[in-house]
Write an enzyme that holds these catalytic residues in place. Structure first.
Site, PDB file in Angstrom:
ATOM      1  N   SER A 127       0.740  -0.825  -0.176  1.00 51.75           N
ATOM      2  CA  SER A 127       0.243   0.026   0.304  1.00 51.75           C
ATOM      3  C   SER A 127       0.778   0.877  -0.081  1.00 51.75           C
ATOM      4  O   SER A 127       2.269   1.169   0.765  1.00 51.75           O
ATOM      5  CB  SER A 127      -1.086   0.146   1.327  1.00 51.75           C
ATOM      6  OG  SER A 127      -1.211   1.002   1.569  1.00 51.75           O
ATOM      7  N   GLU A 129       0.136   3.301   2.082  1.00 49.48           N
ATOM      8  CA  GLU A 129       0.156   3.841   3.464  1.00 49.48           C
ATOM      9  C   GLU A 129       1.331   4.520   4.063  1.00 49.48           C
ATOM     10  O   GLU A 129       1.943   4.456   5.010  1.00 49.48           O
ATOM     11  CB  GLU A 129      -0.430   3.113   3.816  1.00 49.48           C
ATOM     12  CG  GLU A 129      -2.334   4.146   3.748  1.00 49.48           C
ATOM     13  CD  GLU A 129      -2.027   5.701   4.419  1.00 49.48           C
ATOM     14  OE1 GLU A 129      -1.955   5.307   5.580  1.00 49.48           O
ATOM     15  OE2 GLU A 129      -2.591   6.548   4.040  1.00 49.48           O
ATOM     16  N   TYR A 151      -1.327   0.682  10.661  1.00 44.93           N
ATOM     17  CA  TYR A 151      -1.705  -0.199   9.468  1.00 44.93           C
ATOM     18  C   TYR A 151      -0.477  -0.235   8.239  1.00 44.93           C
ATOM     19  O   TYR A 151       0.386  -1.219   7.516  1.00 44.93           O
ATOM     20  CB  TYR A 151      -2.838   0.423   8.474  1.00 44.93           C
ATOM     21  CG  TYR A 151      -3.554  -0.040   7.358  1.00 44.93           C
ATOM     22  CD1 TYR A 151      -3.768  -1.200   7.133  1.00 44.93           C
ATOM     23  CD2 TYR A 151      -2.493   1.378   6.732  1.00 44.93           C
ATOM     24  CE1 TYR A 151      -4.081  -1.447   5.738  1.00 44.93           C
ATOM     25  CE2 TYR A 151      -3.055   0.207   4.664  1.00 44.93           C
ATOM     26  CZ  TYR A 151      -3.261  -0.916   4.591  1.00 44.93           C
ATOM     27  OH  TYR A 151      -3.962  -1.273   3.259  1.00 44.93           O
TER      28      TYR A 151
HETATM   29  O1  F7E Z   1      -8.666   8.593   4.313  1.00 42.05           O
HETATM   30  C1  F7E Z   1      -9.329  11.647   5.339  1.00 42.05           C
HETATM   31  C2  F7E Z   1      -8.389  10.450   6.134  1.00 42.05           C
HETATM   32  O2  F7E Z   1      -9.833   6.243   4.911  1.00 42.05           O
HETATM   33  C3  F7E Z   1      -8.600   9.366   2.597  1.00 42.05           C
HETATM   34  C4  F7E Z   1      -7.329   2.132   2.752  1.00 42.05           C
HETATM   35  O3  F7E Z   1      -7.263   1.347   1.319  1.00 42.05           O
HETATM   36  O4  F7E Z   1      -5.888   3.852   1.574  1.00 42.05           O
HETATM   37  C5  F7E Z   1      -6.917   3.440   2.418  1.00 42.05           C
HETATM   38  O5  F7E Z   1      -6.412   4.297   2.909  1.00 42.05           O
HETATM   39  C6  F7E Z   1      -7.863  10.670   3.494  1.00 42.05           C
HETATM   40  C7  F7E Z   1      -7.595  10.590   5.261  1.00 42.05           C
HETATM   41  O6  F7E Z   1      -8.329   6.137   2.768  1.00 42.05           O
HETATM   42  C8  F7E Z   1     -12.771  11.782   6.510  1.00 42.05           C
HETATM   43  O7  F7E Z   1      -7.624  11.471   7.261  1.00 42.05           O
HETATM   44  C9  F7E Z   1     -11.848  12.953   6.561  1.00 42.05           C
HETATM   45  O8  F7E Z   1      -6.567  11.399   4.899  1.00 42.05           O
HETATM   46  O9  F7E Z   1     -10.772   7.179   3.044  1.00 42.05           O
HETATM   47  P1  F7E Z   1      -9.869   6.944   3.734  1.00 42.05           P
HETATM   48  P2  F7E Z   1      -7.028   6.021   3.754  1.00 42.05           P
HETATM   49  O10 F7E Z   1      -6.909   6.685   4.709  1.00 42.05           O
HETATM   50  O11 F7E Z   1      -6.031   6.587   2.366  1.00 42.05           O
HETATM   51  C10 F7E Z   1      -4.534   3.473   1.703  1.00 42.05           C
HETATM   52  C11 F7E Z   1      -4.084   3.090   0.170  1.00 42.05           C
HETATM   53  C12 F7E Z   1      -5.140   1.443   2.065  1.00 42.05           C
HETATM   54  O12 F7E Z   1      -4.001   0.916   1.598  1.00 42.05           O
HETATM   55  C13 F7E Z   1      -6.299   1.538   2.926  1.00 42.05           C
HETATM   56  O13 F7E Z   1      -6.058   0.590   2.873  1.00 42.05           O
HETATM   57  O14 F7E Z   1      -9.247  10.936   3.919  1.00 42.05           O
HETATM   58  N1  F7E Z   1     -10.310  12.069   5.816  1.00 42.05           N
HETATM   59  N2  F7E Z   1     -12.496  12.705   6.397  1.00 42.05           N
HETATM   60  C14 F7E Z   1     -11.581  10.806   5.930  1.00 42.05           C
HETATM   61  N3  F7E Z   1     -11.175   9.120   6.394  1.00 42.05           N
HETATM   62  C15 F7E Z   1     -12.324   8.366   6.551  1.00 42.05           C
HETATM   63  N4  F7E Z   1     -12.798   7.185   6.468  1.00 42.05           N
HETATM   64  N5  F7E Z   1     -13.914   9.249   7.057  1.00 42.05           N
HETATM   65  C16 F7E Z   1     -13.532  10.564   7.072  1.00 42.05           C
HETATM   66  O15 F7E Z   1     -14.774  10.861   7.739  1.00 42.05           O
END
Ligand code: F7E
Length: 329
Positions: A127, A129, A151
């Site tokens: 990932s 990440e 993670y």
């Molecule tokens: O967050 C911000 C949050 O949870 C994206 C997974 O598939 O991609 C994914 O990880 C961004 C972050 O994805 C909310 O803080 C704001 O900056 O959709 P996400 P992620 O963390 O980028 C990678 C490549 C993986 O490998 C992972 O498994 O959005 N954000 N407000 C929020 N995020 C969430 N979930 N909810 C909110 O309310």
């Protein structure tokens, strides 16, 4: 008939990959954990031809038994605790499943092996990440890692142990460093689907607002359907290697919001958005943008769906999905 074994079969990528591999003529086996997994029924309805095999990434014996039964040509390890926010609360579980699970999967492959002239080919879902607090922009296969969550740390272990087993035992093992990839099958906890689904619900009068965390974060968002093809392509090469899969573009959560609310016909999103610190993470990844040129050159992979098209697809799906749910009530 070629056989593929997939962990994480009920997730977004597992379902896209199963669909893709079936069009390529594979018999697909999906590993599922638990005595009663509520997702089993959904999977059976969507993919009646996928054979479910019991097993768990925290139980090596179950992985060995599954591989002995399936004797796959290809093993796609997509199973993980994949929600970054949750990994802060369940760090040990994340390390065990997302990190050590990869080691167990590799050990199982090493033990079962496959036919002598046809060893099991292994794909590890790594990932973006892992790049976390990025050391260079754009990120490539050679960019050093600096993970920012349990993670991300677990994924670094998974990546490194995959490379190590390839180098130590000559295993055919690839690590695909995939940047964010989305679509209508994305879980509602992830920010893109949360936005398109809530925008649809506001439009239909079900919800009034959306509550979010940090909307300044920037991600390289692609379409999951395009990305699973890259996984398969990696396992068709003469030699195993690692590849970044990304679009090469970055957009903020704010930009995603703007487009989704416009497309749903609600106009300016600001009037609907509230912020709650409970959605902020103890450490954030501010900016990700990947350089997919190695995959483009060596695999011949290219993303087909762009950012605008992705948002459009997700918004349309969620309007139809929520309208259908309303009719059932
Ligand atoms: O967050 C911000 C949050 O949870 C994206 C997974 O598939 O991609 C994914 O990880 C961004 C972050 O994805 C909310 O803080 C704001 O900056 O959709 P996400 P992620 O963390 O980028 C990678 C490549 C993986 O490998 C992972 O498994 O959005 N954000 N407000 C929020 N995020 C969430 N979930 N909810 C909110 O309310």
């Amino acid at each position: 008939m070629r056989k593929a074994f997939i962990t994480g079969i009920t997730g977004q990528d597992g379902r896209h990959l199963a669909e893709f591999l079936q069009t390529k003529g594979y018999k697909v086996y999906g590993m599922m954990k638990g005595q009663y997994n509520p997702r089993a029924e959904l999977l059976r309805d969507e993919f009646p031809e996928v054979e479910v095999v019991p097993g768990d990434l925290t139980d090596l014996t179950s992985l060995v038994t599954a591989l002995e039964y399936v004797q796959p040509d290809e093993f796609y390890n997509l199973g993980a605790i994949s929600f970054v926010a949750m990994s802060f609360n369940q760090a040990e579980l994340t390390a065990n499943v997302t990190g050590l699970g990869v080691l167990r999967a590799l050990e199982a492959v090493r033990m079962v092996g496959g036919a002598q002239n046809n060893p099991i080919r292994f794909y590890q879902a790594s990932s973006s990440e892992m790049f976390g607090k990025v050391r260079e922009t754009p990120q490539t296969e050679l960019t050093p890692f600096h993970p920012r969550s349990p993670y991300g740390v677990a994924k670094v272990f998974g990546h490194d142990i995959t490379v190590n087993y390839r180098e130590s035992y000559g295993m055919y093992a690839c690590s695909g460093i995939l940047f964010n990839h989305e679509g209508p099958r994305r879980g509602l906890e992830f920010v893109t689907r949360k936005i398109t689904n809530t925008a649809a619900r506001i439009k239909l009068g079900i919800d009034k607002e959306i509550v979010l965390g940090n909307t300044d974060a920037k991600r390289d968002w692609g379409y999951a359907g395009d990305y699973v093809k890259a996984m398969w392509m990696m396992l068709q090469q003469d030699d195993p290697d690692d590849y970044v899969i990304a679009t090469g573009e970055t957009h903020s959560v704010d930009e995603f919001l703007t487009l989704a609310f416009e497309k749903v016909g609600l106009g300016d999103f600001h009037q609907y958005v509230k912020h709650d610190p409970k959605y902020l993470r103890p450490a954030e990844v501010d900016l990700l943008i990947g350089d997919p040129s190695k995959a483009e050159k060596k695999l011949g992979w290219k993303r087909e769906v762009g950012f605008d098209q992705l948002v459009d697809m997700m918004v349309k799906h969620d309007i139809a999905y929520e309208t259908h749910r309303l009719k059932k009530i």
